[in-house]
Structures are given as C-alpha cells and as structure tokens.
Design an enzyme around this catalytic site. Structure first.
Site, PDB file in Angstrom:
ATOM      1  N   LYS A 166     -34.475  43.924   7.591  1.00  0.00           N
ATOM      2  CA  LYS A 166     -34.360  43.670   6.148  1.00  0.00           C
ATOM      3  C   LYS A 166     -35.539  44.288   5.383  1.00  0.00           C
ATOM      4  CE  LYS A 166     -33.292  41.873   2.189  1.00  0.00           C
ATOM      5  NZ  LYS A 166     -32.218  42.410   1.364  1.00  0.00           N
TER       6      LYS A 166
HETATM    7  P1  NDP Z   1     -34.717  32.655  -6.401  1.00  0.00           P
HETATM    8  O1  NDP Z   1     -36.093  32.735  -6.920  1.00  0.00           O
HETATM    9  O2  NDP Z   1     -33.570  32.855  -7.289  1.00  0.00           O
HETATM   10  O3  NDP Z   1     -34.518  31.238  -5.657  1.00  0.00           O
HETATM   11  C1  NDP Z   1     -35.516  30.680  -4.854  1.00  0.00           C
HETATM   12  C2  NDP Z   1     -35.039  29.343  -4.314  1.00  0.00           C
HETATM   13  O4  NDP Z   1     -36.050  28.822  -3.457  1.00  0.00           O
HETATM   14  C3  NDP Z   1     -34.806  28.288  -5.393  1.00  0.00           C
HETATM   15  O5  NDP Z   1     -33.768  27.457  -4.959  1.00  0.00           O
HETATM   16  C4  NDP Z   1     -36.142  27.548  -5.406  1.00  0.00           C
HETATM   17  O6  NDP Z   1     -36.020  26.214  -5.866  1.00  0.00           O
HETATM   18  C5  NDP Z   1     -36.469  27.546  -3.952  1.00  0.00           C
HETATM   19  N1  NDP Z   1     -37.907  27.412  -3.693  1.00  0.00           N
HETATM   20  C6  NDP Z   1     -38.893  28.229  -4.113  1.00  0.00           C
HETATM   21  N2  NDP Z   1     -40.070  27.836  -3.605  1.00  0.00           N
HETATM   22  C7  NDP Z   1     -39.818  26.739  -2.856  1.00  0.00           C
HETATM   23  C8  NDP Z   1     -40.624  25.855  -2.070  1.00  0.00           C
HETATM   24  N3  NDP Z   1     -41.933  26.061  -1.948  1.00  0.00           N
HETATM   25  N4  NDP Z   1     -40.014  24.820  -1.451  1.00  0.00           N
HETATM   26  C9  NDP Z   1     -38.692  24.607  -1.574  1.00  0.00           C
HETATM   27  N5  NDP Z   1     -37.870  25.398  -2.290  1.00  0.00           N
HETATM   28  C10 NDP Z   1     -38.439  26.443  -2.918  1.00  0.00           C
HETATM   29  O7  NDP Z   1     -34.688  33.705  -5.170  1.00  0.00           O
HETATM   30  P2  NDP Z   1     -33.434  34.520  -4.582  1.00  0.00           P
HETATM   31  O8  NDP Z   1     -32.304  33.609  -4.337  1.00  0.00           O
HETATM   32  O9  NDP Z   1     -33.253  35.753  -5.390  1.00  0.00           O
HETATM   33  O10 NDP Z   1     -34.072  35.001  -3.198  1.00  0.00           O
HETATM   34  C11 NDP Z   1     -34.177  34.134  -2.074  1.00  0.00           C
HETATM   35  C12 NDP Z   1     -34.480  35.013  -0.863  1.00  0.00           C
HETATM   36  O11 NDP Z   1     -33.411  35.947  -0.668  1.00  0.00           O
HETATM   37  C13 NDP Z   1     -35.775  35.848  -1.030  1.00  0.00           C
HETATM   38  O12 NDP Z   1     -36.440  35.931   0.187  1.00  0.00           O
HETATM   39  C14 NDP Z   1     -35.242  37.214  -1.468  1.00  0.00           C
HETATM   40  O13 NDP Z   1     -36.137  38.256  -1.126  1.00  0.00           O
HETATM   41  C15 NDP Z   1     -33.916  37.286  -0.705  1.00  0.00           C
HETATM   42  N6  NDP Z   1     -32.872  38.143  -1.272  1.00  0.00           N
HETATM   43  C16 NDP Z   1     -32.603  38.159  -2.626  1.00  0.00           C
HETATM   44  C17 NDP Z   1     -31.595  38.976  -3.126  1.00  0.00           C
HETATM   45  C18 NDP Z   1     -31.248  39.012  -4.587  1.00  0.00           C
HETATM   46  O14 NDP Z   1     -30.494  39.934  -4.988  1.00  0.00           O
HETATM   47  N7  NDP Z   1     -31.708  38.082  -5.416  1.00  0.00           N
HETATM   48  C19 NDP Z   1     -30.812  39.842  -2.229  1.00  0.00           C
HETATM   49  C20 NDP Z   1     -31.119  39.691  -0.844  1.00  0.00           C
HETATM   50  C21 NDP Z   1     -32.128  38.892  -0.393  1.00  0.00           C
HETATM   51  P3  NDP Z   1     -36.141  25.790  -7.407  1.00  0.00           P
HETATM   52  O15 NDP Z   1     -34.772  25.965  -7.995  1.00  0.00           O
HETATM   53  O16 NDP Z   1     -36.589  24.398  -7.356  1.00  0.00           O
HETATM   54  O17 NDP Z   1     -37.166  26.739  -8.032  1.00  0.00           O
END
Ligand code: NDP
Length: 290
Positions: A166
């Site tokens: 990835k």
């Molecule tokens: P977002 O920022 O949209 O979501 C992050 C999520 O993680 C939220 O649910 C957030 O909760 C939660 N979170 C953050 N910090 C913590 C913590 N310390 N403890 C518990 N929960 C936590 O990120 P994405 O969904 O975009 O990305 C998630 C992963 O997927 C990343 O590693 C990213 O690199 C990967 N990814 C993303 C893509 C994209 O197009 N967006 C594509 C492919 C992979 P809360 O709602 O409370 O903030």
C-alpha cells in the site's frame, strides 16, 4: 463460521466499507470515537452501535484509522476475543503490523494488515483492492468478510507485506502527482490549452490515474473535494521511503517526491485533499492549472 463482525473507525473509508457488511452477516457491530457517527451508521444501515469493548468480542474485527500508532494505542486498551481475527485496513507501518501480529498471537488473536485502495468511491461501491499480509489460514477465514467491500483481494505475504504494498502504491501515485503538476505547468507556460493536452495525453503513453481522474475531476475544475487528506498521503509516502531506507536502497525519485508531498502538506490546511499538493507548484510558478 463467522458469527459476528465489527468495524472500528467510521471515517471517510470506514463508514462506507462497514455499510456493506449487513448484507452478508447477521451481527454487525460498529464503533467510532465520535460515537454519534456510529449511531448514525446504525440508523442508516441496520448495524449495531456498541462500546469498543463489545466490538472487540466479534469473530472478525476490522479497523480503519489514520495511522498504525492510533491502532496500537487502541488495541493496548482492549481485551480481544480469543480466536478472533483483527483485520486492520489502516494504511499502516509494516513494522507495526509485525509487532501487533506477534503480540496478539500470544493472546490467541490473529492480526492481518489489510490496507485498501480505490478511494471513497471504491468503498461506496464495494470494489476496493485489499492487499493482505499475515497468516494465510486467517486470511482464508476472513476472506468472506473482506469480500463485502473488496473487489481484488490478494494475500501478498507475511505480516507487514500488505502495508508495504500500500505504501509503495501511494508513493507511485505521489510521484505521478508531482510529475503531472510539473508537466502541465510547463505546457501552460508555453501557451498550450490544458484540456486539449489532457485529451492527447490520456490517449498516449504518459497517461495515469492522475491524468485520467485526479487532474480533470479535482484540479482543472478547481474543486479539490476532500476525500483523501493530503497529510495521509504524506504519511504513506513517508512509510515507503522509510522502507527503502531500511533496505539501504538508493531511491532518489521517491525521496524527492516524498519531500514535495511533505512540504505541500506542511503548507496546507490539514483538511486539504491530496490533489491540492499542486497548489504548492502553482504558488512557485504563478501558473494556475485550470
Ligand atoms: P478519516 O480521517 O476520514 O477517518 C479517520 C477515522 O479514524 C475516524 O473514524 C476517526 O474518528 C478515527 N480516529 C482517528 N484517530 C483516532 C484515534 N486515535 N482513536 C480512535 N479512532 C480514531 O480517514 P480515512 O477514512 O480517509 O482514512 C483511514 C485510513 O484509510 C488511513 O490510514 C488512510 O490513509 C486510508 N485510506 C484512505 C483513503 C481515502 O480515499 N480516504 C483511501 C485508501 C486508504 P472520529 O470520527 O472520532 O474523528
């Protein structure tokens, strides 16, 4: 037989990925740090918004958080069901996957690193590419659950291999994003119509995912919609360069692109889409890609 599944982390990706699970499993639990999102998910998709402790009692537990550090921190606090498989869809650090796999194995829990690619639209359509590292038997057992949101699902090696694939994938996209910004700035400086140029390039050897979708749908129309945050791309390219460094390889192209993405991220609002990295080039050249 998988009786229950849970999904932890309902962000841009997780919210959409977890939405497919109730079509395949009777018991689907969801948890999110901001719990209102879990409740909204439950109302929208007939999942169950539960406590983190309850989610850790599912047979298959998915997580999709920003970084491996977030996953490690969360797992530390939990008593996970014996025999469960933890499938981490975060784009994470290979060494962290190796450590978590080892630590959890002592508690009779299997950890798979299973990052995804395909953006939020792929999550919504259930067509994500899933690259999985870890125990092959656990992979086979968890496969039906991953199929709920995956299109191409591949076991790519031992623990950490999924995260490595990835990171390199996103690094390649970052290299291309920088190259496209520089190439199209050059064309505009020479008075070339960018839309016509794009049509030619997309029918030629220089085309890529960036020229086919990112440039026309996010940059040239100046929309920069936030679906994949620039700091996340900076994190992924950093993981890739660290991997090359650990292997004592010389990777100048990757290093320069990583520096560019890192700088663009530092200069941007943290809520910026990855495509807005081109704005750094625009500010240097005083040429806008539109
Ligand atoms: P977002 O920022 O949209 O979501 C992050 C999520 O993680 C939220 O649910 C957030 O909760 C939660 N979170 C953050 N910090 C913590 C913590 N310390 N403890 C518990 N929960 C936590 O990120 P994405 O969904 O975009 O990305 C998630 C992963 O997927 C990343 O590693 C990213 O690199 C990967 N990814 C993303 C893509 C994209 O197009 N967006 C594509 C492919 C992979 P809360 O709602 O409370 O903030």
């Amino acid at each position: 037989m998988i009786q229950s599944v849970a999904f932890i982390g309902l962000g841009a990706m997780g919210y959409r990925m977890a939405a497919h699970l109730p079509q395949h499993f009777d018991t689907v639990m969801v948890w999110n740090r901001n719990f209102a999102k879990a409740e909204q998910h439950a109302a929208e998709y007939a999942t169950h918004a539960v406590s983190l402790e309850a989610a850790a009692q599912a047979d298959i537990i998915f997580s999709c958080l920003p970084t491996s550090a977030d996953v490690e921190q969360l797992i530390q606090t939990l008593d996970i069901k014996k025999g469960a498989i933890w499938v981490d869809c975060t784009s994470g650090v290979p060494d962290s996957a190796k450590k978590l796999a080892q630590d959890l194995a002592e508690k009779d829990v299997t950890f798979l690193d299973a990052p995804v690619s395909g953006q939020t639209i792929g999550a919504e359509n259930g067509t994500l590419t899933v690259m999985v590292g870890g125990d092959i038997k656990a992979f086979e057992k968890a496969l039906p659950a991953m199929q709920a949101f995956g299109g191409l699902i591949k076991h790519v090696g031992e623990s950490g291999a999924g995260f490595a694939v990835k990171a390199v994938n996103n690094m390649l996209m970052a290299v291309n994003l920088c190259a496209v910004a520089e190439g199209f700035t050059t064309l505009k400086a020479h008075g070339v119509d960018l839309t016509e140029a794009l049509d030619c390039i997309n029918a030629s050897s220089g085309k890529s995912m960036v020229t086919e979708t990112v440039l026309p749908q996010r940059i040239l129309n100046r929309s920069f919609p936030l679906t994949f945050a620039l700091p996340l791309l900076a994190k992924d390219s950093g993981i890739a360069v660290d991997l090359a460094r650990e292997a004592k390889l010389s990777t100048p192209v990757l290093s320069i692109a990583q520096n560019m993405i890192q700088a663009a991220s530092a200069l941007s609002d943290k809520e910026s889409d990855f495509s807005s990295a081109v704005k750094m080039y625009e500010s240097w050249s005083k040429i806008t890609l539109e």
